[in-house]
Design a protein around this motif. Structure first.
Motif, PDB file in Angstrom:
ATOM      1  N   ILE A   1       9.785   1.834  -8.517  1.00 28.68           N
ATOM      2  CA  ILE A   1       9.570   1.451  -7.117  1.00 28.68           C
ATOM      3  C   ILE A   1       9.387  -0.060  -7.062  1.00 28.68           C
ATOM      4  O   ILE A   1       8.438  -0.601  -7.639  1.00 28.68           O
ATOM      5  N   VAL A   2      10.332  -0.737  -6.411  1.00 31.68           N
ATOM      6  CA  VAL A   2      10.334  -2.205  -6.390  1.00 31.68           C
ATOM      7  C   VAL A   2       9.725  -2.695  -5.076  1.00 31.68           C
ATOM      8  O   VAL A   2      10.247  -2.434  -3.990  1.00 31.68           O
ATOM      9  N   ASP A   3       8.591  -3.390  -5.203  1.00 32.14           N
ATOM     10  CA  ASP A   3       7.893  -3.944  -4.037  1.00 32.14           C
ATOM     11  C   ASP A   3       8.434  -5.353  -3.775  1.00 32.14           C
ATOM     12  O   ASP A   3       8.184  -6.280  -4.537  1.00 32.14           O
TER      13      ASP A   3
ATOM     14  N   THR B   1       0.844  -1.208   0.000  1.00 35.66           N
ATOM     15  CA  THR B   1       0.000   0.000   0.000  1.00 35.66           C
ATOM     16  C   THR B   1       0.875   1.251   0.000  1.00 35.66           C
ATOM     17  O   THR B   1       0.597   2.217  -0.714  1.00 35.66           O
ATOM     18  N   THR B   2       1.952   1.226   0.787  1.00 36.10           N
ATOM     19  CA  THR B   2       2.862   2.375   0.844  1.00 36.10           C
ATOM     20  C   THR B   2       3.540   2.603  -0.506  1.00 36.10           C
ATOM     21  O   THR B   2       3.772   3.750  -0.916  1.00 36.10           O
ATOM     22  N   THR B   3       3.842   1.517  -1.206  1.00 35.79           N
ATOM     23  CA  THR B   3       4.413   1.625  -2.563  1.00 35.79           C
ATOM     24  C   THR B   3       3.470   2.424  -3.460  1.00 35.79           C
ATOM     25  O   THR B   3       3.894   3.325  -4.199  1.00 35.79           O
ATOM     26  N   GLY B   4       2.164   2.107  -3.372  1.00 35.09           N
ATOM     27  CA  GLY B   4       1.161   2.837  -4.155  1.00 35.09           C
ATOM     28  C   GLY B   4       1.056   4.294  -3.738  1.00 35.09           C
ATOM     29  O   GLY B   4       0.958   5.195  -4.581  1.00 35.09           O
ATOM     30  N   LYS B   5       1.092   4.528  -2.428  1.00 32.90           N
ATOM     31  CA  LYS B   5       0.990   5.908  -1.920  1.00 32.90           C
ATOM     32  C   LYS B   5       2.175   6.756  -2.384  1.00 32.90           C
ATOM     33  O   LYS B   5       2.019   7.921  -2.749  1.00 32.90           O
ATOM     34  N   LEU B   6       3.366   6.141  -2.368  1.00 30.80           N
ATOM     35  CA  LEU B   6       4.564   6.855  -2.810  1.00 30.80           C
ATOM     36  C   LEU B   6       4.471   7.170  -4.306  1.00 30.80           C
ATOM     37  O   LEU B   6       4.838   8.267  -4.746  1.00 30.80           O
ATOM     38  N   ALA B   7       3.940   6.207  -5.064  1.00 28.46           N
ATOM     39  CA  ALA B   7       3.751   6.428  -6.508  1.00 28.46           C
ATOM     40  C   ALA B   7       2.810   7.612  -6.740  1.00 28.46           C
ATOM     41  O   ALA B   7       3.061   8.476  -7.587  1.00 28.46           O
ATOM     42  N   LYS B   8       1.727   7.665  -5.962  1.00 26.63           N
ATOM     43  CA  LYS B   8       0.759   8.757  -6.128  1.00 26.63           C
ATOM     44  C   LYS B   8       1.404  10.105  -5.812  1.00 26.63           C
ATOM     45  O   LYS B   8       1.168  11.103  -6.512  1.00 26.63           O
ATOM     46  N   LEU B   9       2.220  10.134  -4.765  1.00 29.13           N
ATOM     47  CA  LEU B   9       2.926  11.359  -4.390  1.00 29.13           C
ATOM     48  C   LEU B   9       3.838  11.826  -5.527  1.00 29.13           C
ATOM     49  O   LEU B   9       3.894  13.014  -5.854  1.00 29.13           O
ATOM     50  N   LEU B  10       4.533  10.878  -6.159  1.00 28.60           N
ATOM     51  CA  LEU B  10       5.439  11.210  -7.266  1.00 28.60           C
ATOM     52  C   LEU B  10       4.656  11.669  -8.503  1.00 28.60           C
ATOM     53  O   LEU B  10       5.081  12.595  -9.205  1.00 28.60           O
TER      54      LEU B  10
ATOM     55  N   ILE C   1      13.700   9.146   9.056  1.00 28.91           N
ATOM     56  CA  ILE C   1      12.310   8.834   8.693  1.00 28.91           C
ATOM     57  C   ILE C   1      11.962   9.771   7.543  1.00 28.91           C
ATOM     58  O   ILE C   1      12.005  11.000   7.701  1.00 28.91           O
ATOM     59  N   LYS C   2      11.658   9.205   6.394  1.00 22.06           N
ATOM     60  CA  LYS C   2      11.407  10.056   5.213  1.00 22.06           C
ATOM     61  C   LYS C   2       9.920  10.345   4.997  1.00 22.06           C
ATOM     62  O   LYS C   2       9.559  11.406   4.501  1.00 22.06           O
ATOM     63  N   PHE C   3       9.061   9.388   5.377  1.00 19.83           N
ATOM     64  CA  PHE C   3       7.620   9.581   5.195  1.00 19.83           C
ATOM     65  C   PHE C   3       6.854   8.993   6.373  1.00 19.83           C
ATOM     66  O   PHE C   3       7.331   8.086   7.044  1.00 19.83           O
ATOM     67  N   ALA C   4       5.647   9.517   6.573  1.00 15.71           N
ATOM     68  CA  ALA C   4       4.733   8.963   7.576  1.00 15.71           C
ATOM     69  C   ALA C   4       3.374   8.768   6.919  1.00 15.71           C
ATOM     70  O   ALA C   4       2.880   9.671   6.226  1.00 15.71           O
ATOM     71  N   ALA C   5       2.792   7.590   7.109  1.00 17.08           N
ATOM     72  CA  ALA C   5       1.452   7.309   6.579  1.00 17.08           C
ATOM     73  C   ALA C   5       0.446   7.612   7.674  1.00 17.08           C
ATOM     74  O   ALA C   5       0.514   7.040   8.758  1.00 17.08           O
TER      75      ALA C   5
ATOM     76  N   ALA D   1      -2.726   9.509   1.716  1.00 16.21           N
ATOM     77  CA  ALA D   1      -2.396   9.697   3.139  1.00 16.21           C
ATOM     78  C   ALA D   1      -0.940   9.349   3.433  1.00 16.21           C
ATOM     79  O   ALA D   1      -0.642   8.583   4.343  1.00 16.21           O
ATOM     80  N   LEU D   2      -0.037   9.878   2.623  1.00 14.56           N
ATOM     81  CA  LEU D   2       1.401   9.713   2.878  1.00 14.56           C
ATOM     82  C   LEU D   2       2.022  11.102   2.870  1.00 14.56           C
ATOM     83  O   LEU D   2       1.870  11.844   1.906  1.00 14.56           O
ATOM     84  N   GLU D   3       2.698  11.453   3.948  1.00 20.02           N
ATOM     85  CA  GLU D   3       3.244  12.804   4.067  1.00 20.02           C
ATOM     86  C   GLU D   3       4.757  12.749   4.272  1.00 20.02           C
ATOM     87  O   GLU D   3       5.249  11.843   4.951  1.00 20.02           O
ATOM     88  N   PRO D   4       5.484  13.707   3.691  1.00 20.99           N
ATOM     89  CA  PRO D   4       6.909  13.811   4.034  1.00 20.99           C
ATOM     90  C   PRO D   4       7.022  14.008   5.542  1.00 20.99           C
ATOM     91  O   PRO D   4       6.167  14.657   6.155  1.00 20.99           O
ATOM     92  N   PHE D   5       8.043  13.442   6.152  1.00 26.75           N
ATOM     93  CA  PHE D   5       8.204  13.520   7.609  1.00 26.75           C
ATOM     94  C   PHE D   5       9.077  14.718   7.968  1.00 26.75           C
ATOM     95  O   PHE D   5      10.224  14.796   7.560  1.00 26.75           O
ATOM     96  N   TYR D   6       8.488  15.645   8.708  1.00 28.60           N
ATOM     97  CA  TYR D   6       9.222  16.831   9.168  1.00 28.60           C
ATOM     98  C   TYR D   6       9.449  16.700  10.676  1.00 28.60           C
ATOM     99  O   TYR D   6       8.498  16.858  11.457  1.00 28.60           O
ATOM    100  N   PRO D   7      10.681  16.431  11.137  1.00 30.47           N
ATOM    101  CA  PRO D   7      10.933  16.255  12.573  1.00 30.47           C
ATOM    102  C   PRO D   7      10.455  17.434  13.419  1.00 30.47           C
ATOM    103  O   PRO D   7       9.858  17.239  14.479  1.00 30.47           O
ATOM    104  N   GLU D   8      10.708  18.673  12.935  1.00 24.80           N
ATOM    105  CA  GLU D   8      10.340  19.834  13.757  1.00 24.80           C
ATOM    106  C   GLU D   8       8.822  19.947  13.903  1.00 24.80           C
ATOM    107  O   GLU D   8       8.297  20.321  14.952  1.00 24.80           O
ATOM    108  N   ARG D   9       8.082  19.593  12.840  1.00 23.44           N
ATOM    109  CA  ARG D   9       6.621  19.675  12.918  1.00 23.44           C
ATOM    110  C   ARG D   9       6.065  18.574  13.821  1.00 23.44           C
ATOM    111  O   ARG D   9       5.112  18.792  14.575  1.00 23.44           O
ATOM    112  N   MET D  10       6.648  17.372  13.723  1.00 26.23           N
ATOM    113  CA  MET D  10       6.191  16.271  14.570  1.00 26.23           C
ATOM    114  C   MET D  10       6.483  16.572  16.033  1.00 26.23           C
ATOM    115  O   MET D  10       5.647  16.300  16.904  1.00 26.23           O
TER     116      MET D  10
END
Length: 456
Positions: free
Chosen positions: A188-190, A116-125, A270-274, A281-290
């Protein structure tokens, strides 16, 4: 959200600190003891907690803190900065190959949400105007290839497959060749996962890695597995030399300690958070925001970005004009609800508001999507004229709307009353802008004080 329990505990600690005009070393020690317990309860790795507390303590007992006019606020700022550093400091972006395609290898245990994350990353791209190709290398899990194909259809990304009888290393090699031929700029290789880490799995993943030479090796980790997530990340990193981590299920009611431990233990950012099940529903991970969200300070930057992406600026300007002139109708109300829902689940939006956790009832509030659907059904059962002129909604019309929408008459009456209150409040807002603004402000305060609620 994953950190609700931790946020509540930390806010209690900080409230005590804020109340003190001066801080002694004993005050800091007591606060750090409570912070340590809060982090351990949130399933943060013990060694990570120990190092974190030592760093905060060292800075918090310095002269500039103890002599500060607002020592409590300074300590909170130190915790915020150290928490940000713990999760990586700054956002870590996806690597990009000097010559396309950029190759991303997805790894992880079964059930972590890798496909599922593979698909989410594809959608983001795809949103960023890229052309990803998904490669199905999981030949062991029943229906894994089919699942990737379904996910690919959902996000409109092509999927390369050679069935489940071909060696995954050969599939990866052929998939990369096809991407080059077809002009795909991302691959993207699953890959396959197991219920546990074993030697056969690692050897196969190393074989795939050696053939495709990925620019990124992302480990998909289920945040709900807590401390075990860190152990999994450590094992995969030793064998594969990971370049990043994707945390899934961070929207669930989990302790979330994995997010605070993974970077410190493995060194992998950590590059992304679902944050949900939907494909966007996949977001780039921002340490300062988290860190800000964990400390109950909200995340206005992410909220603004969501609003910019999800809300039509022209419609918003027109809506603002209607509100100012008290011309707001039920049609406008439906349109506004639709725009807000585009931002994502409403309880996640509330999480991003600073101090939302402190508001009475907000902490445990769960937005009922069924309730919103009921409101929409009521409004859609009105005639065009009724939506434009709510004042004409007499008893017989209300009864007809209730029957037509499958709701009770009380539900219809409640919505109309709340809508009327909303319009009156908007009038008071606009009167504040003109002469006698303070009088309007007092009236508005009285209205809010009597328990005014929005209609959802």
């Amino acid at each position: 959200m994953a950190f609700d329990g931790l946020t509540g505990r930390l806010q209690n600690v900080f409230n005590k600190l804020r109340g003190k005009g001066k801080l002694t070393e004993d005050d800091v020690n007591e606060a750090m003891r409570e912070v340590r317990l809060a982090l351990l309860e949130a399933d943060v790795n013990f060694k990570v907690v120990k190092d974190f507390i030592a760093k905060v303590k060292e800075r918090a007992v310095g002269q500039e803190v103890l002599k500060s006019f607002t020592p409590g606020m300074v300590v909170i700022d130190i915790v915020n900065k150290e928490l940000t550093e713990l999760m990586g400091g700054t956002q870590s972006k996806l690597a990009k190959a000097n010559k396309p395609p950029t190759v991303i290898m997805m790894a992880g245990l079964q059930g972590a949400g890798k496909t599922t994350t593979t698909g989410k990353l594809a959608k983001l791209l795809i949103k960023q105007n890229h052309k990803p190709l998904l490669v199905a290398c999981d030949i062991y899990r029943p229906a894994a290839i089919k699942q990737l194909q379904v996910v690919g259809e959902q996000v409109k990304a092509p999927v390369f497959s050679m069935g489940d009888q071909v060696n995954p290393i050969e599939i990866a090699k052929a998939g990369l060749a096809q991407a080059k031929e077809n002009g795909n700029d991302y691959v993207i290789v699953d890959t396959a996962g197991r219920l546990h880490i074993d030697e056969a799995l690692m050897q196969e993943l190393q074989g795939v890695r050696d053939v495709i030479k990925p620019d990124e090796i992302l480990l998909v980790v289920d945040a709900m597995t807590g401390q075990e997530a860190v152990n999994v990340a450590e094992s995969f990193h030793k064998q594969l030399e990971l370049t990043g981590v994707v945390l899934t299920k961070l929207d669930s009611d989990t302790r979330g300690g994995a997010a605070l431990s993974v970077k410190a233990v493995t060194g992998c950012p950590i590059k992304f958070a679902a944050m949900g099940e939907k494909m966007d529903a996949l977001e780039p991970f921002y340490p300062e925001r988290m860190a800000s969200r964990i400390l109950g300070m909200g995340d206005m930057l992410s909220l603004i970005e969501k609003a910019q992406a999800g809300i039509d600026a022209d419609k918003a300007a027109e809506m603002e004009r209607k509100m100012r002139n008290a011309e707001f109708t039920f049609d406008d109300f439906l349109e506004q609800m639709s725009q807000v829902r585009n931002l994502g689940p409403l309880d996640q939006i509330l999480d991003m508001l600073p101090g939302a956790g402190k508001l009475k009832g907000m902490k445990d509030m769960k937005i009922d999507e069924k309730q919103i659907s009921r409101i929409e059904a009521i409004v859609r059962s009105m005639t065009k004229e009724e939506k434009q002129r709510p004042e004409m909604l007499n008893a017989s019309r209300r009864k007809r709307i209730a029957e037509g929408s499958g709701n009770s008459l009380q539900d219809v009456n409640r919505l109309i009353k709340q809508f009327d209150d909303m319009r009156k409040m908007m009038k008071q807002f606009s009167s504040m802008m003109g002469p006698g603004g303070m009088k309007g402000m007092k009236g508005l305060k009285g209205k809010l004080g009597k328990g005014f609620k929005f209609p959802f």
